[in-house]
Design an enzyme around this catalytic site. Sequence first.
Site, PDB file in Angstrom:
ATOM      1  N   GLN A 120       0.811  -1.223   0.000  1.00 41.31           N
ATOM      2  CA  GLN A 120       0.000   0.000   0.000  1.00 41.31           C
ATOM      3  C   GLN A 120       0.845   1.275   0.000  1.00 41.31           C
ATOM      4  OE1 GLN A 120      -3.112   0.373  -0.585  1.00 41.31           O
ATOM      5  NE2 GLN A 120      -3.833  -1.732  -0.363  1.00 41.31           N
TER       6      GLN A 120
ATOM      7  N   HIS B 254      -1.247  -4.370  -9.136  1.00 41.68           N
ATOM      8  CA  HIS B 254      -2.622  -3.852  -9.285  1.00 41.68           C
ATOM      9  C   HIS B 254      -3.019  -2.832  -8.235  1.00 41.68           C
ATOM     10  CE1 HIS B 254      -5.115  -6.230  -6.282  1.00 41.68           C
ATOM     11  NE2 HIS B 254      -3.992  -6.898  -6.228  1.00 41.68           N
TER      12      HIS B 254
ATOM     13  N   CYS C 176     -18.671  -9.499   5.526  1.00 42.84           N
ATOM     14  CA  CYS C 176     -20.025 -10.021   5.521  1.00 42.84           C
ATOM     15  C   CYS C 176     -20.219 -11.054   4.426  1.00 42.84           C
ATOM     16  CB  CYS C 176     -20.990  -8.872   5.285  1.00 42.84           C
ATOM     17  SG  CYS C 176     -22.700  -9.272   5.574  1.00 42.84           S
TER      18      CYS C 176
HETATM   19  C1  LIG Z   1      -3.539  -6.067  -1.718  1.00 45.28           C
HETATM   20  C2  LIG Z   1      -2.551  -6.305  -0.652  1.00 45.28           C
HETATM   21  C3  LIG Z   1      -1.743  -7.458  -0.627  1.00 45.28           C
HETATM   22  C4  LIG Z   1      -1.913  -8.577  -1.628  1.00 45.28           C
HETATM   23  O1  LIG Z   1      -1.518  -8.229  -2.909  1.00 45.28           O
HETATM   24  P1  LIG Z   1      -2.041  -9.128  -4.142  1.00 45.28           P
HETATM   25  O2  LIG Z   1      -1.225  -8.681  -5.288  1.00 45.28           O
HETATM   26  O3  LIG Z   1      -3.482  -8.826  -4.298  1.00 45.28           O
HETATM   27  O4  LIG Z   1      -1.787 -10.550  -3.768  1.00 45.28           O
HETATM   28  C5  LIG Z   1      -0.823  -7.590   0.369  1.00 45.28           C
HETATM   29  N1  LIG Z   1      -0.678  -6.648   1.311  1.00 45.28           N
HETATM   30  C6  LIG Z   1      -1.414  -5.528   1.333  1.00 45.28           C
HETATM   31  C7  LIG Z   1      -1.175  -4.514   2.386  1.00 45.28           C
HETATM   32  C8  LIG Z   1      -2.370  -5.314   0.355  1.00 45.28           C
HETATM   33  O5  LIG Z   1      -3.126  -4.211   0.386  1.00 45.28           O
END
Ligand SMILES: *Cc1c(COP(=O)(O)O)cnc(C)c1O
Length: 407
Positions: A179, A201, A327
Site C-alpha cells: 500500500q 494492481h 459479511c
Molecule cells: C492487496 C494487498 C496485498 C496482496 O496483494 P495481491 O497482489 O493482491 O496478492 C498484500 N498486502 C497488502 C497490504 C495489500 O493491500
Amino acid sequence: MKKIYMDNNATTAVKPEVLEAMLPYFCEQFGNPSSVHWAGQMVGGAIEKARGQVAKLLNCASAEVIFLSCGSEGDNYAIKGTAEALKGKGNHIITTAVEHPAVLETCEALEKDGFAVTYLKVDQDGMLDLAELEAAITDKTILISVMWANNETGNIFPIEKIGEIAKKYKVRFHTDAVQAAGKIPVDVRKANVDMAVISGHKIGAPKGVGAMYLRRGTRISRFMHGGHQERNRRAGTHNVPGIVGLGVACESALQNMEKDYAYVRNLRDKLEKGILSSIPEVKLNGHPDADLRLPNTLNVSFDYIEGESLLLFFDMIGIAASSGSACTSGSLEPSHVMGAMGVDIVLAHSSTRFSLGSDNTEEEIDFILQELPAIVQRLREMSPLYKREGPTPLSCDDCRMVHRAYA
Ligand SMILES: *Cc1c(COP(=O)(O)O)cnc(C)c1O
C-alpha cells in the site's frame, strides 16, 4: 448513473501509459525471455528495463528485484523462505496483529510447523509500541515483518525506526510495502529493510504481477521450484506484459508522487472534514494525525449502522467503497484490524473505507458529502440499535437482519 470509484486500496485501474507500454508484448514481442533465439532476446531487455524502474522506486539495485505473481506471493516467499533458511538459527517471528492476511495467515501456517509468532498489538489509533517490539526480540528471533502502511486505515508505520531496531539486534526485516509503494517514499536502503514486497494492481499496473526487493546476500529458501528464472529464485515463465506494466507504473508513480500526494490528500481531507462535521456520531479509524496516514485513505465508522448496508446504498447511487466487515463470507466477522485497535464491535461493523486515486475529482467528493448524511440517517432509522422515538421496525439485534432487509 455516474460511477464513483473509491476502492483503490482494493485494486486500481490500469494507467493508460501502463497499458500502452504493455500492448506490444502480447502479439508482437511475445517470446519467452528464457529462449536464446531472437524472439526471446527481444523481451529480455524489456524485463531488465522494468527491473530498473522498480529498483528506482524502492531505491535498491536492479539485481535486488525479483518479479513474482502478486503481493501475496511476495509475502509468502519472504516469510516462508526465511523461516526455512534460518530455522537452524531460531524459530521466532515477530509481526503485528494488523497485517494483511498474506502475512498473518502465512505466520499462522508456520505456527503449525513449530514456529513461535508474536503478534504485536496496536493502540486505539492503530499504532505500534516500538518498546514492545524491541522487548519481544529474543535470541531465537529470525524475522520481523511489519507492513509499511495499513490497507484498512492507511496508517503508516515507522519503518525506519523498526529498521534501526532490526539492525541493532541483527534480525532480518521484511515489510509488506504493497500500500505504501507509489503513494509515499519507500526507500529500502534508508529504512534498512532486507525484504520488501509490492503489487502491480495497487499502483496502476495489472493484476497478477508483483515484485520483491531482496537485499543482496540475504539467504532465503526457494519457494517455487522449476525453471531457473529470476536467478534461480523464482521459477515460472515471466509474465512479460505484466512486468513491463509494473515497471512503467513504478516510474510513473515516482515521477508524479508529489503531485498525486497533494492532489489526492486534498480530496481525502475534504471528504474527511466534511463527513466528520456533517454527520453526528462518526468515528475516524486510524491515526488522527493525517500526516501519519496514506494520503488516499479514509476509514470511518458510523455508529448504529452496518458498513455492508451502507455499501449497498452507496452502490445504488454508483459509489464503490469498502467495508471492514467480511459479511460476504457469511461470518459477519468484523475486520481484524478494527478488532486489534479495540474498536467497539458495533462500530467495527460500521467501518467504511474510502480509498481515493488521482482519477477522483472534487465534484465526486461534493456528491458524496451531499448524499451521505441522508443515507446514514435513513439506515439509522432502520437500525434496531438506534435510539429513536416511536416503535422499533426491526426486532432482531443481529445486524445481519439489517443487511438482509435492505439488500
Ligand atoms: C492487496 C494487498 C496485498 C496482496 O496483494 P495481491 O497482489 O493482491 O496478492 C498484500 N498486502 C497488502 C497490504 C495489500 O493491500
